[in-house]
Design an enzyme around this catalytic site. Structure first.
Site: not given
Length: 225
Positions: A44, A116
């Site tokens: 992320d 992610e």
């Protein structure tokens, strides 16, 4: 994992030196063993940095607010889930029995988290330069399409909001045909909206075909030429 990873390597355009990192990235917290939440956290942060840097370079005169909105559009869960669908990650996810039974392999948040986690795994398997190059290759189409000051909502989102505002059922998208080899495919998608004839669109990716179909449906609903 349920499927051989060779096809996934082709799809994401990266071969892991340490396949254990990929297996961890594909492991949901509901599954026994080491899951992907730490990799998701890492991915992320890397994704946000790479996209922010790309937007900063691409739009030297854009204001901070526009840059933030564009970044939010590009890294939001919906966008990441689209990547997850395009990559076919549902076929590789390792889920616990309960999560598997409830359809977790197609849940938007689960797919987004897995994308992610893959980014985090690629970084650990290589370095920030290679990881950044890979992210930008995935995002090439979306980065070329986005502009500051424009409504950041894509046709699928606009169609969904149009139907929700009228308390109508959400549209359904089905891939009815796929031709060609990986990285050179043509997808034919059928879009179903209640009260309308089915809409067929073709694109070089599932996402492109779905977006074209949504755009057609929206024009019909709004009686636009």
């Amino acid at each position: 994992m349920k499927k051989n990873v060779t096809e996934l390597y082709k799809t994401i355009d990266y071969i892991f030196a340490d396949q254990g990192l990929l297996e961890q990235a594909m492991t949901h917290r509901s599954h026994k063993g080491q899951h992907n939440e730490r990799l998701e956290f890492l991915g992320d942060s890397i994704l946000s940095f790479v996209i922010a840097n790309a937007l900063y370079a691409k739009f030297p005169k854009a204001r901070e607010g526009d840059l933030s909105r564009m970044r939010s559009t590009l890294v939001r869960g919906q966008t990441l889930a689209e990547f997850g669908l395009e990559f076919g990650l549902g076929d590789y996810l390792r889920l616990g029995p309960g999560e598997l039974k409830s359809g977790g392999f197609r849940r938007e948040s689960t797919l987004a988290d897995a994308v992610e986690a893959i980014i985090g795994a690629v970084f650990l398997d290589s370095d920030i330069e290679r990881c950044g190059e890979l992210i930008l290759s995935w995002y090439e189409e979306r980065l070329n399409a986005i502009s500051p000051g424009l409504n950041q909502k894509d046709p699928k989102t606009l169609l969904q909001e149009h139907l929700q505002a009228r308390k109508l059922s959400l549209p359904g998208y089905t891939v009815v045909d796929t031709k060609g080899q990986a990285h050179n495919q043509t997808f034919t998608v059928e879009c179903i909206v209640d009260g309308m004839d089915s809409i067929i669109s073709v694109g070089s990716s599932r996402r492109k075909a779905e977006q074209k179909a949504a755009e057609k449906a929206l024009k019909i609903l709004k009686n636009e030429p």
